[in-house]
Design an enzyme around this catalytic site. Structure first.
Site, PDB file in Angstrom:
ATOM      1  N   SER A 178       0.847  -1.197   0.000  1.00  0.00           N
ATOM      2  CA  SER A 178       0.000   0.000   0.000  1.00  0.00           C
ATOM      3  C   SER A 178       0.883   1.248   0.000  1.00  0.00           C
ATOM      4  O   SER A 178       1.748   1.406  -0.865  1.00  0.00           O
ATOM      5  CB  SER A 178      -0.961  -0.043   1.186  1.00  0.00           C
ATOM      6  OG  SER A 178      -1.969   0.923   1.073  1.00  0.00           O
ATOM      7  N   ASP A 278      -7.961  -2.831  -7.582  1.00  0.00           N
ATOM      8  CA  ASP A 278      -7.528  -2.596  -6.212  1.00  0.00           C
ATOM      9  C   ASP A 278      -8.581  -1.794  -5.457  1.00  0.00           C
ATOM     10  O   ASP A 278      -9.026  -0.726  -5.899  1.00  0.00           O
ATOM     11  CB  ASP A 278      -6.204  -1.835  -6.228  1.00  0.00           C
ATOM     12  CG  ASP A 278      -5.691  -1.541  -4.834  1.00  0.00           C
ATOM     13  OD1 ASP A 278      -5.005  -2.400  -4.271  1.00  0.00           O
ATOM     14  OD2 ASP A 278      -5.993  -0.449  -4.314  1.00  0.00           O
ATOM     15  N   HIS A 340      -6.793  -5.682  -1.690  1.00  0.00           N
ATOM     16  CA  HIS A 340      -5.731  -4.682  -1.557  1.00  0.00           C
ATOM     17  C   HIS A 340      -4.552  -5.310  -0.848  1.00  0.00           C
ATOM     18  O   HIS A 340      -4.624  -5.623   0.333  1.00  0.00           O
ATOM     19  CB  HIS A 340      -6.248  -3.473  -0.784  1.00  0.00           C
ATOM     20  CG  HIS A 340      -5.257  -2.358  -0.641  1.00  0.00           C
ATOM     21  ND1 HIS A 340      -4.624  -1.783  -1.729  1.00  0.00           N
ATOM     22  CD2 HIS A 340      -4.787  -1.715   0.462  1.00  0.00           C
ATOM     23  CE1 HIS A 340      -3.817  -0.821  -1.305  1.00  0.00           C
ATOM     24  NE2 HIS A 340      -3.886  -0.770   0.019  1.00  0.00           N
TER      25      HIS A 340
END
Length: 394
Positions: A178, A278, A340
């Site tokens: 991330s 995502d 994610h």
């Protein structure tokens, strides 16, 4: 039939819980380490507490190799947002042990059933993230009792790791998820230059961090572009962005927070692990309506409205166009899961994470150890539920 289905559902839930507990146990016993020189260098989290990392020594054949994981957690682009982060681990080391359960294992686990890779025996470092700028902030004086010192946090932790043996490593793998995946892209070449041992093998992996600069629709572009502009301004981040990029983007240096503008000039080999669908990118770029419609479709097993599905498919094409040209030294694994990040979650190393019958962990191993080139992109444009290994009906 209903009883059987309920039994299997309960059994699956228990199995998932067991896996989570097994993965968590691999990380729980790693205490926080506070860099000795943090105070002297003025390296501080947003709330003024010292930065920290977790360190687990390698064993057996992995003693001279290092896997470094840069934690994610989004960004703060206003005083109010940054203040709210000081109430948890994303802005204060005072809360970091409270969320240790978030590290579910994956590539960080020593359990061969979870992590069938050579990395499980390496020295493991988890760089905790408490500055809100992907380790780029560089403001001398505090603002409203907030410290924007991401650069100093990066410097003090990496310097301490070098003294602990990183500088003599045989192999180093810099990874992150991330916002940590963005951190990897921004700091990959810089980190590589810190290693004085010219024989050290060094590669990087960005997981869930290849957020794109959407330009087909002005409303889409406002999402991340506006956020990154404010982050760079608030944290005074321009100096920590790669110079090869900022020289090109002189009028808009904040665009260098987008990995697509950095990767093309990187020298160090990098692996991109990313989902065109995502969840975080969809929420920020396409908006809450699209995100929640897709989430509801998965949760309630209902068909996604055709117009929304088409918006998502069009965005996937934008994402694919934003990927860097293929380079023999680089690798990528782009599947169509809705989620994610992968490498430190329960979606790591599951059958649903396959492209051309190659699972994510195998693709990463093959690429890192130079067994073969890896440039895997799922061709079908349907959205995938990777935990169930099924596609969403269009």
């Amino acid at each position: 039939m209903a009883i059987t289905e309920n039994y299997h559902s309960q059994w699956l839930s228990l199995l998932i819980c067991a896996l989570v507990l097994l993965q968590t146990r691999a990380i729980v016993n790693i205490p926080l380490t506070f860099p000795e020189n943090a105070k002297a260098m003025g390296a501080l989290c947003l709330d003024g507490s010292p930065p920290a990392y977790h360190f687990r020594k390698g064993r057996q054949e992995g003693q001279d190799n290092w896997l470094i994981y840069m934690e994610g957690g989004g960004w703060c682009h206003s005083i109010e947002e940054c203040k709210s982060r000081t109430l948890d681990h994303k802005g204060s080391s005072k809360h970091m042990m409270e969320n240790i359960h978030m590290f579910l294992g994956g590539i960080l686990s020593r359990n061969p059933g979870i992590n069938p890779s050579e990395f499980r025996n390496w020295n493991i470092v988890i760089m905790r993230y408490c500055d809100g700028s992907s380790f780029t902030g560089d403001v001398e004086q505090p603002v409203d009792n907030l410290y924007f010192r991401g650069k100093r946090i990066f410097d003090v932790i990496t310097n301490e790791l070098l003294d602990k043996g990183l500088n003599d490593a045989k192999e180093v793998f810099l990874t992150g998820t991330s916002a940590g995946g963005v951190s990897v892209v921004l700091n990959c070449d810089r980190f590589h230059k810190l290693l004085s041992n010219t024989t050290t093998k060094f590669k990087c992996l960005s997981d869930g961090g290849y957020v794109i600069h959407a330009k087909n629709d002005p409303k889409q572009a406002q999402g991340f572009e506006s956020m990154f502009k404010d982050v760079v301004s608030l944290h005074n981040s321009t100096g920590m962005l790669p110079h090869t990029c900022t020289e090109k983007m002189k009028e808009k240096p904040y665009l260098c927070m987008f990995p697509q503008y950095v990767v093309e000039d990187m020298v160090t080999p990098i692996f991109i692990l990313m989902l065109p669908y995502d969840a975080y990118q969809i929420n920020v770029t396409l908006g809450h309506e699209v995100y929640f419609a897709l989430r509801k479709s998965f949760k309630d097993h209902v068909k996604l409205p055709t117009p929304i599905y088409q918006v998502l498919k069009d965005f996937r094409l934008q994402f694919l166009d934003a990927l860097p040209p293929c380079k023999p030294s680089n690798g990528m694994f782009i599947n169509n899961c809705f989620g994610h990040t992968e490498i430190a979650t329960i979606t790591w190393n599951i059958d649903g994470n396959k492209i051309n019958n190659v699972i994510d962990v195998q693709a990463i191993r093959d690429w890192y150890f130079d067994r073969k080139g890896v440039n895997l992109i799922e061709k079908i444009d349907l959205i995938k539920n990777c935990t169930a290994d099924t596609y969403l009906a269009s």
